[in-house]
Enzyme design. Structure first.
Site, PDB file in Angstrom:
ATOM      1  N   GLU A 191       5.770   3.038  -4.958  1.00 24.82           N
ATOM      2  CA  GLU A 191       4.967   1.979  -5.789  1.00 24.82           C
ATOM      3  C   GLU A 191       5.582   1.913  -7.366  1.00 24.82           C
ATOM      4  O   GLU A 191       4.704   1.353  -8.164  1.00 24.82           O
ATOM      5  CB  GLU A 191       3.580   2.261  -5.574  1.00 24.82           C
ATOM      6  CG  GLU A 191       2.992   2.356  -4.191  1.00 24.82           C
ATOM      7  CD  GLU A 191       1.534   2.329  -4.143  1.00 24.82           C
ATOM      8  OE1 GLU A 191       0.794   2.171  -5.132  1.00 24.82           O
ATOM      9  OE2 GLU A 191       1.093   2.408  -2.857  1.00 24.82           O
ATOM     10  N   ASP A 214      -5.176   9.759  -5.748  1.00 22.59           N
ATOM     11  CA  ASP A 214      -5.395   9.531  -4.269  1.00 22.59           C
ATOM     12  C   ASP A 214      -4.767  10.691  -3.516  1.00 22.59           C
ATOM     13  O   ASP A 214      -3.492  10.698  -3.580  1.00 22.59           O
ATOM     14  CB  ASP A 214      -4.516   8.095  -4.072  1.00 22.59           C
ATOM     15  CG  ASP A 214      -4.840   7.846  -2.651  1.00 22.59           C
ATOM     16  OD1 ASP A 214      -5.704   8.658  -1.914  1.00 22.59           O
ATOM     17  OD2 ASP A 214      -4.485   6.648  -2.208  1.00 22.59           O
ATOM     18  N   LYS A 269      -8.557  -3.299   0.944  1.00 24.22           N
ATOM     19  CA  LYS A 269      -7.379  -3.751   1.342  1.00 24.22           C
ATOM     20  C   LYS A 269      -7.386  -4.984   2.330  1.00 24.22           C
ATOM     21  O   LYS A 269      -7.831  -4.659   3.516  1.00 24.22           O
ATOM     22  CB  LYS A 269      -6.503  -2.656   1.822  1.00 24.22           C
ATOM     23  CG  LYS A 269      -6.060  -1.754   0.601  1.00 24.22           C
ATOM     24  CD  LYS A 269      -5.444  -0.406   1.421  1.00 24.22           C
ATOM     25  CE  LYS A 269      -4.885   0.644   0.465  1.00 24.22           C
ATOM     26  NZ  LYS A 269      -4.475   1.987   1.280  1.00 24.22           N
ATOM     27  N   ARG A 274      -0.819  -2.368  -1.081  1.00 26.10           N
ATOM     28  CA  ARG A 274      -0.321  -1.483  -0.357  1.00 26.10           C
ATOM     29  C   ARG A 274       1.000  -1.179  -0.951  1.00 26.10           C
ATOM     30  O   ARG A 274       1.402  -1.787  -1.791  1.00 26.10           O
ATOM     31  CB  ARG A 274       0.081  -2.160   1.116  1.00 26.10           C
ATOM     32  CG  ARG A 274      -1.169  -2.882   1.883  1.00 26.10           C
ATOM     33  CD  ARG A 274      -2.289  -1.828   2.130  1.00 26.10           C
ATOM     34  NE  ARG A 274      -2.080  -0.628   2.718  1.00 26.10           N
ATOM     35  CZ  ARG A 274      -2.595  -0.090   3.674  1.00 26.10           C
ATOM     36  NH1 ARG A 274      -3.469  -1.055   4.550  1.00 26.10           N
ATOM     37  NH2 ARG A 274      -2.285   0.940   4.190  1.00 26.10           N
ATOM     38  N   SER A 275       1.435  -0.075  -0.236  1.00 28.07           N
ATOM     39  CA  SER A 275       2.885   0.770  -0.886  1.00 28.07           C
ATOM     40  C   SER A 275       4.098  -0.551  -0.502  1.00 28.07           C
ATOM     41  O   SER A 275       4.758  -0.534  -1.094  1.00 28.07           O
ATOM     42  CB  SER A 275       3.108   1.865  -0.197  1.00 28.07           C
ATOM     43  OG  SER A 275       2.841   2.000   1.122  1.00 28.07           O
ATOM     44  N   LYS A 300      -6.375  -1.673  -8.250  1.00 27.14           N
ATOM     45  CA  LYS A 300      -5.139  -0.701  -7.898  1.00 27.14           C
ATOM     46  C   LYS A 300      -3.880  -1.423  -7.221  1.00 27.14           C
ATOM     47  O   LYS A 300      -4.041  -1.741  -6.143  1.00 27.14           O
ATOM     48  CB  LYS A 300      -5.691   0.473  -7.387  1.00 27.14           C
ATOM     49  CG  LYS A 300      -4.805   1.803  -6.847  1.00 27.14           C
ATOM     50  CD  LYS A 300      -5.259   2.575  -5.615  1.00 27.14           C
ATOM     51  CE  LYS A 300      -4.445   3.720  -5.609  1.00 27.14           C
ATOM     52  NZ  LYS A 300      -4.451   4.261  -4.069  1.00 27.14           N
TER      53      LYS A 300
HETATM   54  P1  PGA Z   1      -0.516   2.587   1.507  1.00 23.51           P
HETATM   55  O1  PGA Z   1      -0.832   3.392   0.261  1.00 23.51           O
HETATM   56  O2  PGA Z   1      -0.363   1.375   1.220  1.00 23.51           O
HETATM   57  O3  PGA Z   1       0.886   3.284   1.775  1.00 23.51           O
HETATM   58  O4  PGA Z   1      -1.496   3.276   2.638  1.00 23.51           O
HETATM   59  C1  PGA Z   1      -1.783   3.051  -0.560  1.00 23.51           C
HETATM   60  C2  PGA Z   1      -2.933   3.679  -0.753  1.00 23.51           C
HETATM   61  O5  PGA Z   1      -3.262   4.977   0.026  1.00 23.51           O
HETATM   62  O6  PGA Z   1      -4.035   3.739  -1.543  1.00 23.51           O
HETATM   63 ZN    ZN Z   2      -5.327   5.352  -0.632  1.00 22.52          ZN
END
Ligand code: PGA
Ligand code: ZN
Length: 428
Positions: free
Chosen positions: A204, A241, A336, A365-366, A387
């Site tokens: 990220e 996180d 999300k 998301r990542s 975020k």
């Molecule tokens: P992810 O990470 O998109 O890989 O799930 C983002 C988060 O955990 O906030």
């Molecule tokens: Zn998270």
């Protein structure tokens, strides 16, 4: 505006992994676009992201099945519908899928269409997307949580904690919070270089650091904030996180740096101890998504002084959020859209969270794309926090920049609460 055509195809996200883009066309010249992000530390209760699982194509990651569903079954079902009927179209998508977790057509198929419908409807209404989504009621620019250092599944487990984030507490405006972030992100990079600890950037855009322990990263962040000329604990706070579902084996929580295992209560003690020793304002997924008991215990101990955020725990699912509210498992919910699969359900999750006095945090998301929907969603719903990862890389900056544009469009209607948003849940 009636839907005249639906066209879905494969694009690639910020990790170069295939994902779905969908274009919906109505009256001549009017189109809406939706692009779907993808997680790496996904929760087990998320709606299902449909991949082809063909090892000979993109390592199994291609999305032609989901795309086929859009261009076939879904297009046939929504053709001729008016894009301004978002709720009816989303409901139709959910019914058409028919499964509990959107596994038949794929949450990535559903979300691409749902996002494209929202975008098209905004254009048809002649308003900006945030105005359309919020029915003109959205005016709060969100407080950013910005990743400075990445770890966990996003940086090959160099350290255990997934996100070390910065929260600028007392900036007078959204833009000033970005200025402070710039100073600290740059200073942290300079210091890592000087110390020989920089190994590049994580998924990220946060630094991928060479540290031996998690708390060494916390010490480093406090130092970087000070070296940039700000006071940690007053001007700036830290948000973590843990993504603890990835640390939990069903019995123990495990750290690799250093190698140590914890019972649930030992792990809660560690989280509480860190929150006392460091200027931490927020902890996300400090416990696993199956450990409801642990969540309630931690909330009893910390819930009036630290924001406790459920990400994998709630997966933007109103049913799981309701359970969390009943047992006082947290005081904030990460939002999300691709965890649940439609715009309507995402907004419902935000409203439910706010109705009960908890704080929603709209999140990327990542694996991201250049799509800026979530920036509009955050303002439209007056969510108050966002975020998006770090302060680098196009797919991240697209969201930060879109919020600058939205702020300008709002003009003197724009509001910004900064760190005062936490007064709604905390007594510090
Ligand atoms: P992810 O990470 O998109 O890989 O799930 C983002 C988060 O955990 O906030
Ligand atoms: Zn998270």
């Amino acid at each position: 505006m009636k839907i005249r055509s639906v066209d879905a195809y494969q694009i690639f996200d910020s990790r170069g992994t295939p994902t779905v883009e969908c274009v919906i066309t109505g009256e001549p010249g009017l189109t809406g676009v939706g692009r779907v992000p993808s997680g790496a530390s996904t929760g087990q209760y998320e709606a299902l992201e449909l991949r082809d699982d063909d090892p000979l194509r993109f390592g199994g990651q291609s999305v032609s099945t989901a795309i086929g569903h859009i261009n076939g079954e879904i297009a046939a079902a929504i053709m001729g519908n008016d894009v301004r009927n978002q709720e009816a179209i989303d409901l139709r998508l959910i019914e058409l899928d028919g499964s509990q977790n959107k596994s038949r057509l794929g949450a990535n198929a559903l979300l691409a269409v749902s996002l494209a419908v929202a975008d098209a409807a905004g254009k048809a209404s002649g308003r900006a997307l945030y105005e359309h989504l919020g029915k003109g009621q959205g005016s709060l620019l969100p407080l950013p949580e910005i990743q400075i250092i990445g770890g966990g599944a996003h940086a090959h487990w160099r350290v255990d904690i997934q996100d070390f984030l910065l929260v600028v507490m007392n900036a007078a405006s959204y833009e000033e919070s970005l200025k402070v972030t710039y100073d600290i992100y740059r200073k942290a990079g300079d210091l890592l270089m000087q110390q020989g600890r920089a190994a590049g950037v994580a998924d990220e855009g946060g630094y991928w650091p060479l540290f031996e322990t998690n708390h060494a990263v916390l010490d480093f962040l406090v130092d970087a904030i000070g070296a940039a000329g700000y006071a940690a604990g007053r001007d700036c706070m830290i948000s973590l996180d843990f993504a603890a579902s990835d640390l939990y084996d069903g019995e123990y929580y495990k750290f690799r740096s250093p190698d140590r295992r914890f019972t649930r209560d030992e792990f809660i003690d560690l989280v509480v101890d860190w929150c006392h020793r460091y200027p931490i304002i927020s902890v996300e997924d400090p416990l696993a998504d199956s450990d409801w008991t642990g969540w309630t215990r931690l909330s009893d101990r910390l819930g009036d002084r630290v924001q406790i955020v459920g990400d994998d725990l709630f997966t933007t699912n109103p049913q799981r959020i309701r359970k969390g509210l009943e047992i006082n498992a947290a005081n904030a919910v990460l939002i999300k859209p691709n965890q649940i699969g439609t715009v309507t359900e995402t907004i419902a999750a935000i409203e439910l969270t706010k109705q009960h006095g908890w704080l929603p945090i709209v999140s990327a998301r990542s694996g991201e794309t250049e799509d800026t929907f979530i920036a509009h969603l955050a303002v439209a719903t007056n969510a108050g926090q966002i975020k998006v990862g770090s302060f680098a890389r196009g797919e991240r900056m697209a969201k930060w920049n879109e919020l600058i544009r939205i702020g300008r469009a709002l003009g003197n209607r724009a509001q910004f609460e900064g760190g005062r948003i936490y007064e709604r849940i905390l007594r510090r």
